[in-house]
Motif scaffolding. Structure first.
Motif, PDB file in Angstrom:
ATOM      1  N   HIS A 112     -36.881 -15.039  -7.298  1.00  0.00           N
ATOM      2  CA  HIS A 112     -37.427 -15.194  -6.039  1.00  0.00           C
ATOM      3  C   HIS A 112     -36.931 -16.697  -4.827  1.00  0.00           C
ATOM      4  O   HIS A 112     -36.113 -16.887  -3.812  1.00  0.00           O
ATOM      5  CB  HIS A 112     -38.416 -14.378  -4.654  1.00  0.00           C
ATOM      6  CG  HIS A 112     -38.146 -14.484  -3.583  1.00  0.00           C
ATOM      7  ND1 HIS A 112     -37.767 -12.494  -3.383  1.00  0.00           N
ATOM      8  CD2 HIS A 112     -38.509 -14.700  -2.558  1.00  0.00           C
ATOM      9  CE1 HIS A 112     -37.985 -12.966  -1.872  1.00  0.00           C
ATOM     10  NE2 HIS A 112     -38.147 -13.798  -1.513  1.00  0.00           N
ATOM     11  N   VAL A 113     -37.489 -17.414  -5.563  1.00  0.00           N
ATOM     12  CA  VAL A 113     -37.302 -18.333  -4.665  1.00  0.00           C
ATOM     13  C   VAL A 113     -36.311 -19.148  -4.686  1.00  0.00           C
ATOM     14  O   VAL A 113     -35.928 -19.851  -4.179  1.00  0.00           O
ATOM     15  CB  VAL A 113     -38.937 -19.235  -4.924  1.00  0.00           C
ATOM     16  CG1 VAL A 113     -39.710 -21.063  -4.950  1.00  0.00           C
ATOM     17  CG2 VAL A 113     -40.420 -19.125  -4.328  1.00  0.00           C
ATOM     18  N   ARG A 114     -35.651 -18.686  -6.263  1.00  0.00           N
ATOM     19  CA  ARG A 114     -34.302 -19.813  -6.553  1.00  0.00           C
ATOM     20  C   ARG A 114     -32.996 -19.301  -5.868  1.00  0.00           C
ATOM     21  O   ARG A 114     -32.213 -20.020  -5.101  1.00  0.00           O
ATOM     22  CB  ARG A 114     -34.187 -20.013  -8.127  1.00  0.00           C
ATOM     23  CG  ARG A 114     -35.125 -20.986  -8.598  1.00  0.00           C
ATOM     24  CD  ARG A 114     -35.083 -21.155 -10.420  1.00  0.00           C
ATOM     25  NE  ARG A 114     -35.415 -20.261 -10.937  1.00  0.00           N
ATOM     26  CZ  ARG A 114     -34.366 -18.832 -11.115  1.00  0.00           C
ATOM     27  NH1 ARG A 114     -33.331 -19.252 -12.132  1.00  0.00           N
ATOM     28  NH2 ARG A 114     -35.429 -18.003 -12.095  1.00  0.00           N
ATOM     29  N   ALA A 115     -33.828 -17.849  -5.706  1.00  0.00           N
ATOM     30  CA  ALA A 115     -32.286 -17.790  -4.947  1.00  0.00           C
ATOM     31  C   ALA A 115     -32.447 -17.734  -3.093  1.00  0.00           C
ATOM     32  O   ALA A 115     -31.378 -17.674  -2.859  1.00  0.00           O
ATOM     33  CB  ALA A 115     -32.663 -15.889  -5.259  1.00  0.00           C
ATOM     34  N   CYS A 116     -33.076 -17.902  -2.947  1.00  0.00           N
ATOM     35  CA  CYS A 116     -33.315 -18.133  -1.384  1.00  0.00           C
ATOM     36  C   CYS A 116     -33.064 -19.932  -0.565  1.00  0.00           C
ATOM     37  O   CYS A 116     -33.870 -20.347  -0.186  1.00  0.00           O
ATOM     38  CB  CYS A 116     -34.651 -17.980  -1.250  1.00  0.00           C
ATOM     39  SG  CYS A 116     -34.812 -16.256  -1.185  1.00  0.00           S
ATOM     40  N   THR A 117     -32.917 -20.883  -2.258  1.00  0.00           N
ATOM     41  CA  THR A 117     -33.690 -21.838  -2.061  1.00  0.00           C
ATOM     42  C   THR A 117     -31.103 -22.028  -1.967  1.00  0.00           C
ATOM     43  O   THR A 117     -30.669 -22.410  -2.864  1.00  0.00           O
ATOM     44  CB  THR A 117     -34.003 -22.766  -3.206  1.00  0.00           C
ATOM     45  OG1 THR A 117     -35.423 -22.287  -2.653  1.00  0.00           O
ATOM     46  CG2 THR A 117     -33.977 -24.168  -3.372  1.00  0.00           C
ATOM     47  N   PRO A 118     -31.155 -22.991  -0.699  1.00  0.00           N
ATOM     48  CA  PRO A 118     -31.647 -23.529  -0.369  1.00  0.00           C
ATOM     49  C   PRO A 118     -31.260 -22.177   1.326  1.00  0.00           C
ATOM     50  O   PRO A 118     -32.155 -22.863   2.137  1.00  0.00           O
ATOM     51  CB  PRO A 118     -30.978 -24.866   0.268  1.00  0.00           C
ATOM     52  CG  PRO A 118     -29.333 -24.065  -0.064  1.00  0.00           C
ATOM     53  CD  PRO A 118     -29.471 -23.781  -1.429  1.00  0.00           C
ATOM     54  N   GLU A 119     -30.804 -21.632   1.312  1.00  0.00           N
ATOM     55  CA  GLU A 119     -31.158 -20.717   2.384  1.00  0.00           C
ATOM     56  C   GLU A 119     -31.240 -19.607   1.566  1.00  0.00           C
ATOM     57  O   GLU A 119     -30.225 -19.054   1.124  1.00  0.00           O
ATOM     58  CB  GLU A 119     -29.488 -20.345   2.758  1.00  0.00           C
ATOM     59  CG  GLU A 119     -28.725 -22.156   3.546  1.00  0.00           C
ATOM     60  CD  GLU A 119     -30.022 -22.071   4.648  1.00  0.00           C
ATOM     61  OE1 GLU A 119     -30.053 -21.446   5.369  1.00  0.00           O
ATOM     62  OE2 GLU A 119     -29.613 -23.825   5.231  1.00  0.00           O
ATOM     63  N   PRO A 120     -31.932 -18.406   2.164  1.00  0.00           N
ATOM     64  CA  PRO A 120     -32.524 -18.765   4.231  1.00  0.00           C
ATOM     65  C   PRO A 120     -33.955 -19.831   4.130  1.00  0.00           C
ATOM     66  O   PRO A 120     -34.361 -19.482   4.575  1.00  0.00           O
ATOM     67  CB  PRO A 120     -32.406 -17.864   5.388  1.00  0.00           C
ATOM     68  CG  PRO A 120     -33.362 -16.726   3.298  1.00  0.00           C
ATOM     69  CD  PRO A 120     -32.225 -17.315   1.939  1.00  0.00           C
ATOM     70  N   GLY A 121     -34.343 -20.083   2.615  1.00  0.00           N
ATOM     71  CA  GLY A 121     -35.754 -20.882   1.958  1.00  0.00           C
ATOM     72  C   GLY A 121     -36.550 -19.768   1.887  1.00  0.00           C
ATOM     73  O   GLY A 121     -37.154 -18.951   2.852  1.00  0.00           O
TER      74      GLY A 121
END
Length: 309
Positions: free
Chosen positions: A223-232
């Motif tokens: 989840h965190v990698r999927a949201c990096t860099p956007e939307p964060g």
């Protein structure tokens, strides 16, 4: 061929560069209107608009591609084809009908998987081992048109969405150029998408980027990698938002894990419990501050016996 290229963000630049360096003629660029960004909320041109102006190209920025003035401008340009790379707006039938060979879209998934605005992010969230890119004929349906060509890309176990998009933008630019060359030669062949395997990839909202600490460690990591860099990716600590850079899931059974959301500060790392196992925090960014290593944050915030939510 005479082309009008539609694109907006940085991920479209490799394709624009490839087309500018090709034997095709780029007659103009279509991109989204200037958007307000940064702390000053000043209007800023898109990366594609900036590069196009540097190259001396006309830049069309309609509020909507349905704008009659834009449609007239497009018709006057008389393109043979319109390649699209992350333009950010739906192209209406009136515009689709203008170029002799239609609009072709570089999409960052293996269609029919992950149709929509966030294919790479959704593939990472789902734990896909392989993703890719394809070039297809744009039509009224959402990413439903026949496919001219595709390529595959393995997903690394530490890849972020930004990492994958960077690689796919480069390899996809070559694929797009190959397809346009084949269209010019009359050898391009578009194959209808199969009916099976359809999945949707809607844009990830800021609220959806919030981490669920009750999910397993592997899911939190994805989840965190999927949201990096956007939307964060983000969570809350003492009622304030805390942004998260990629985390590192601990091997199962490595050591007793804290309860979900519970923070455990060690001498060399900061752990957070999940629904199954724990993750090590990387960099974090408290509200109103710069990003910093999790240990530096923990020394100041002293989050022992508290939870992230």
């Amino acid at each position: 061929m005479r082309l009008v290229v539609a694109g907006t963000p940085e991920v479209a630049l490799p394709s624009l560069e490839a087309l500018l360096a090709s034997t095709h003629e780029v007659a103009a660029v279509v991109t989204r209107p200037d958007a307000r960004a940064g702390r000053g909320r000043r209007a800023a041109a898109s990366p594609v608009a900036t590069r196009a102006r540097e190259a001396g190209l006309p830049v069309l920025q309609p509020a909507t591609p349905r704008d009659p003035e834009f449609l007239a401008q497009l018709a006057d340009l008389a393109p043979d084809a319109c390649p699209v790379i992350a333009y950010g707006a739906l192209v209406p039938p009136a515009a689709l009908a203008v170029p002799r060979l239609g609009w072709v879209n570089l999409h960052f998934s293996l269609l029919p998987a992950w149709r929509g605005a966030a294919p790479v992010q959704r593939a990472l969230m789902a734990g896909d081992d392989v993703t890719g890119a394809c070039v297809f004929q744009l039509e009224q349906g959402l990413d439903t048109g026949p496919v001219y060509g595709s390529l595959t890309e393995p997903v690394g176990h530490r890849d972020t969405a930004g990492d994958l998009l960077t690689r796919l933008a480069r390899s996809g630019a070559r694929l797009l150029l190959d397809v346009l060359d084949a269209m010019q030669a009359g050898t391009a062949c578009a194959v209808p998408q199969p009916a099976d395997g359809v999945s949707l990839a809607p844009k990830i909202t800021v609220e959806e980027a919030r981490v669920d600490w009750n999910a397993p460690a592997a899911a939190v990591d994805r989840h965190v990698r999927a949201c990096t860099p956007e939307p964060g990716a983000w969570t809350t600590f003492r009622g304030e938002r805390l942004k998260l850079a990629p985390v590192l899931p601990l091997p199962p059974g490595h050591e007793p894990a804290p309860a979900p959301g519970r923070v455990a500060v060690g001498k060399r790392r900061v752990l957070v419990g999940t629904g199954a196992g724990a993750v090590e925090l990387g960099h974090v960014q408290p509200a109103g501050k710069r990003a910093m290593p999790a240990l530096d944050w923990a020394r100041g915030a002293r989050p022992e016996d508290e939870e992230l939510q």
